[in-house]
Motif scaffolding. Structure first.
Motif, mmCIF file in Angstrom:
data_model
loop_
_atom_site.group_PDB
_atom_site.id
_atom_site.type_symbol
_atom_site.label_atom_id
_atom_site.label_comp_id
_atom_site.label_asym_id
_atom_site.label_seq_id
_atom_site.Cartn_x
_atom_site.Cartn_y
_atom_site.Cartn_z
ATOM 1 N N PRO A 29 23.240 -14.699 12.013
ATOM 2 C CA PRO A 29 22.299 -15.754 11.633
ATOM 3 C C PRO A 29 22.244 -15.912 10.126
ATOM 4 N N LEU A 30 22.029 -17.133 9.690
ATOM 5 C CA LEU A 30 22.019 -17.440 8.265
ATOM 6 C C LEU A 30 21.026 -16.584 7.467
ATOM 7 N N PRO A 31 19.786 -16.317 7.961
ATOM 8 C CA PRO A 31 18.866 -15.488 7.168
ATOM 9 C C PRO A 31 19.406 -14.097 6.850
ATOM 10 N N LEU A 32 20.127 -13.475 7.793
ATOM 11 C CA LEU A 32 20.671 -12.144 7.535
ATOM 12 C C LEU A 32 21.736 -12.186 6.442
ATOM 13 N N VAL A 33 22.566 -13.231 6.449
ATOM 14 C CA VAL A 33 23.583 -13.377 5.407
ATOM 15 C C VAL A 33 22.908 -13.557 4.048
ATOM 16 N N GLN A 34 21.847 -14.332 4.013
ATOM 17 C CA GLN A 34 21.151 -14.565 2.738
ATOM 18 C C GLN A 34 20.448 -13.307 2.245
ATOM 19 N N ILE A 35 19.879 -12.520 3.148
ATOM 20 C CA ILE A 35 19.270 -11.249 2.758
ATOM 21 C C ILE A 35 20.326 -10.307 2.194
ATOM 22 N N ALA A 36 21.497 -10.263 2.838
ATOM 23 C CA ALA A 36 22.573 -9.402 2.357
ATOM 24 C C ALA A 36 23.035 -9.825 0.961
ATOM 25 N N LEU A 37 23.133 -11.123 0.728
ATOM 26 C CA LEU A 37 23.521 -11.602 -0.598
ATOM 27 C C LEU A 37 22.475 -11.227 -1.646
ATOM 28 N N GLY A 38 21.200 -11.339 -1.287
ATOM 29 C CA GLY A 38 20.148 -10.950 -2.215
ATOM 30 C C GLY A 38 20.199 -9.478 -2.554
ATOM 31 N N VAL A 267 15.441 -42.979 5.371
ATOM 32 C CA VAL A 267 16.737 -42.303 5.224
ATOM 33 C C VAL A 267 16.747 -41.439 3.972
ATOM 34 N N GLN A 268 16.264 -41.980 2.864
ATOM 35 C CA GLN A 268 16.210 -41.206 1.617
ATOM 36 C C GLN A 268 15.299 -39.987 1.765
ATOM 37 N N ARG A 269 14.143 -40.200 2.375
ATOM 38 C CA ARG A 269 13.172 -39.123 2.521
ATOM 39 C C ARG A 269 13.718 -38.004 3.397
ATOM 40 N N THR A 270 14.414 -38.371 4.460
ATOM 41 C CA THR A 270 15.003 -37.358 5.334
ATOM 42 C C THR A 270 16.034 -36.530 4.584
ATOM 43 N N ALA A 271 16.865 -37.208 3.781
ATOM 44 C CA ALA A 271 17.882 -36.478 3.019
ATOM 45 C C ALA A 271 17.234 -35.525 2.012
ATOM 46 N N VAL A 272 16.183 -35.981 1.345
ATOM 47 C CA VAL A 272 15.505 -35.139 0.352
ATOM 48 C C VAL A 272 14.871 -33.928 1.019
ATOM 49 N N TRP A 273 14.167 -34.150 2.126
ATOM 50 C CA TRP A 273 13.491 -33.035 2.795
ATOM 51 C C TRP A 273 14.478 -32.061 3.422
ATOM 52 N N ASN A 274 15.597 -32.554 3.922
ATOM 53 C CA ASN A 274 16.624 -31.644 4.453
ATOM 54 C C ASN A 274 17.155 -30.728 3.354
ATOM 55 N N THR A 275 17.353 -31.299 2.167
ATOM 56 C CA THR A 275 17.820 -30.489 1.036
ATOM 57 C C THR A 275 16.771 -29.458 0.631
ATOM 58 N N VAL A 276 15.508 -29.893 0.566
ATOM 59 C CA VAL A 276 14.425 -28.969 0.213
ATOM 60 C C VAL A 276 14.332 -27.840 1.228
ATOM 61 N N GLN A 277 14.418 -28.188 2.505
ATOM 62 C CA GLN A 277 14.303 -27.177 3.553
ATOM 63 C C GLN A 277 15.428 -26.153 3.463
ATOM 64 N N PHE A 278 16.658 -26.618 3.327
ATOM 65 C CA PHE A 278 17.795 -25.691 3.251
ATOM 66 C C PHE A 278 17.698 -24.815 2.014
ATOM 67 N N SER A 279 17.351 -25.414 0.878
ATOM 68 C CA SER A 279 17.298 -24.646 -0.375
ATOM 69 C C SER A 279 16.165 -23.626 -0.362
ATOM 70 N N PHE A 280 14.967 -24.055 0.004
ATOM 71 C CA PHE A 280 13.811 -23.163 -0.045
ATOM 72 C C PHE A 280 13.908 -22.051 0.994
ATOM 73 N N ASN A 281 14.362 -22.407 2.208
ATOM 74 C CA ASN A 281 14.567 -21.366 3.225
ATOM 75 C C ASN A 281 15.525 -20.303 2.709
ATOM 76 N N GLY A 282 16.637 -20.754 2.147
ATOM 77 C CA GLY A 282 17.637 -19.814 1.649
ATOM 78 C C GLY A 282 17.122 -18.970 0.508
ATOM 79 N N ILE A 283 16.415 -19.583 -0.437
ATOM 80 C CA ILE A 283 15.893 -18.828 -1.576
ATOM 81 C C ILE A 283 14.904 -17.759 -1.117
#
Length: 547
Positions: A29-38, A267-283
């Motif tokens: 799962p993506l969270p485990l990969v991100q924890i390992a990178l951290g 459409v713009q709002r969806t793209a912005v929020w998808n980027t925010v979600q992916f970035s913040f979740n990963g961080i």
């Protein structure tokens, strides 16, 4: 300058995790990969970042919880509100009592109030982690909705219990009556503030649009600021900022039903929020990984407070607590299901029994995440007397370890528990979609005909024919939706393959159009302004096609 470097490094790690999860020969799962990178950044490259929990809460949690509340299926949330409330509040109290007593028995030198604080902060499940795990597993939709609803609401109950336990450690006293009143205020005031902020901002924004016109950039920025406003206002009134952000998101989904936002802005709002979600979740998960080396070192250094000096006692503690959390969740889920079945029988309703494997899966799916880490790091360093907070480093280590164990357990066990599980076929969503397409197509045909009649009125014959041809072309698109309904004897697989073929061919045509427009721009045969407008239209068509 150091802060900017840290932010950029975090974003690079998040991008790398997105590719690594696809490159690795085994599934993680993506969270485990991100924890390992951290952990790699902090332990190997010595580039870790000292986490400030208050800043962490403010920057990351409000927008993510707002988005989860916005996008969670509301029909499922209210349909299963009884089960969600039982898990979000009843299970948290059950876990605090059961796990707290076990931790105090397991580590007698840890005061009972500290043990309850640890149990409280590891009781909430994390919506980000739950979603990341469930995305890889064919989890039943209805149960997934229950888990999502639970993880949205149990943050407040867990954090409130945690704050009460910490207050008991600091003051040496605890009042159940006062705690109950505080909890009611924290919960209901937080929910009310979230609703009021969203409705107030949306009403003001619509008034500004009517008076001065729509400004997409400003509208997007306001949309991003709503969760922060709800969170900060709730905290100002000593209510739950987390519940305020969730309520603001749920309210936003109803505001959106007004249909007053343009399609291009959506459409713009969806793209912005998808980027925010992916970035913040990963961080968040990269930050969790960065804290691990230091947490482990401090926990090993302070293990002597438990009366043991061998490091492997930490593994015993973590294993015992993790197993206890799963067992407590299993018992509560089973009792809740039995109670709901009994009530249904008393009302004369017939309900199918939930398969045992699904009950086990719901128990294992109680994944902990960044909320637990951020909460436990807010533990005070010192007591009012000036003495160190009892077993603080050990508590932080145990909470972080439980997060990792829950992620690993869900990643390994959920696919095995649900493999080959046959559930009753639920095609209600498909029926709803077919009905919506037909009704919306009928409404569109009526509107097209109405506009055609207005356009041809009083026009010469040549222009009337032009309008009639245009109306016929538009109507043909909607007639297709009315005529392609699946008959009772038609093969569902054939219909699905036909739709896939249509989408593939349509996507190929749109791609070819875009490539030709880009070629014309490169050769100076088309201006940038016209090309951007045409390509934007193709992008909107493609996004609609994917939906």
């Amino acid at each position: 300058m150091h802060t900017i470097e840290v932010v950029l490094a975090m974003l690079v790690a998040v991008v790398a995790s997105g590719y690594l999860v696809r490159i690795l020969p085994f599934s993680l799962p993506l969270p485990l990969v991100q924890i390992a990178l951290g952990a790699l950044i902090s332990g190997v490259f010595k580039r870790g970042h000292a986490l400030e929990p208050e800043v962490f809460f403010l920057l990351f949690l409000p927008p993510l919880l707002f988005l989860d509340g916005w996008r969670i299926p509301k029909q499922g949330l209210f349909r299963d509100k009884g089960a969600i409330v039982e898990l979000a509040f009843g299970l948290v109290v059950f876990t605090v009592l059961g796990a707290g007593l076990l931790i105090h028995w397991l580590i007698p030198v840890m005061p009972l109030a500290v043990a309850f604080a640890l149990a409280a902060i590891i009781s909430p499940t994390d919506p980000v982690a739950v979603g990341a795990i469930a995305a890889r597993v064919p989890f039943p939709k209805r149960l997934m909705h229950i888990l999502e609803g639970e993880s949205l609401l149990n943050d407040a109950s867990g954090l409130v219990c945690f704050s009460f336990a910490v207050a008991a450690v600091m003051t040496g006293s605890f009042s159940l009556a006062q705690a109950s009143l505080t909890f009611l205020w924290v919960a209901f005031a937080g929910l009310a503030i979230g609703v009021v902020v969203t409705l107030g901002v949306s009403t003001l924004q619509r008034w500004l649009w009517r008076r001065f016109g729509e400004e997409p950039g400003a509208a997007l920025l306001v949309n991003l600021l709503i969760p922060f406003a709800a969170y900060l206002l709730a905290e100002e009134f000593e209510a739950s900022g987390i519940l305020a952000a969730v309520a603001a998101g749920i309210s936003m989904s109803y505001v959106e039903l007004s249909g007053r936002v343009s399609g291009s802005m959506r459409v713009q709002r969806t793209a912005v929020w998808n980027t925010v979600q992916f970035s913040f979740n990963g961080i968040m998960f990269v930050l969790l990984g960065e804290q691990l080396p230091g947490i482990v070192q401090r926990a090993v250094a302070t293990i002597s407070v438990t009366g043991h000096h061998e490091w492997w006692w930490l593994l015993i503690y973590v294993t015992a607590i993790s197993v206890t959390l799963v067992l407590l969740r299993l018992v509560f889920v089973w009792l809740s299901l039995r109670w709901n079945l009994l009530r249904a029988r008393m009302r004369g309703e017939q309900r199918a029994h939930t398969p045992t494997r699904v009950v086990l899966a719901m128990s294992v799916a109680g994944v902990r995440g960044a909320i637990t880490l951020a909460g436990v790091l807010t533990l005070p360093l010192l007591l009012p007397s000036g003495e160190p907070f009892p077993a603080r480093d050990l508590v932080i280590f145990l909470a972080a370890a439980v997060i990792l164990i829950s992620l690993l357990a869900a990643s390994v066990l959920l696919p095995r528990l649900l493999k080959g599980l046959e559930l009753p076929k639920d095609d209600s969503a498909r029926r709803e979609e077919d009905l919506a397409r037909k009704l919306s197509s009928k409404a569109a045909l009526v509107a097209v005909e109405k506009v055609r009649q207005q356009l041809v009125e009083g026009q010469p014959t040549a222009r009337m024919q032009l309008y009639n041809d245009a109306a016929a072309r538009v109507s043909l698109l909607y007639q297709r939706n009315l005529e392609k309904g699946q008959g009772p004897d038609e093969d569902p697989g054939k219909v699905r393959r036909m739709e896939q073929a249509y989408r593939s061919l349509r996507a190929a045509g749109l791609n070819a159009e875009r490539e030709e427009l880009f070629r014309l721009v490169r050769h100076g045969q088309l201006s940038d302004e016209v090309a951007r407008r045409l390509i934007r239209n193709l992008d909107l068509l493609e996004s609609r096609q994917r939906d």
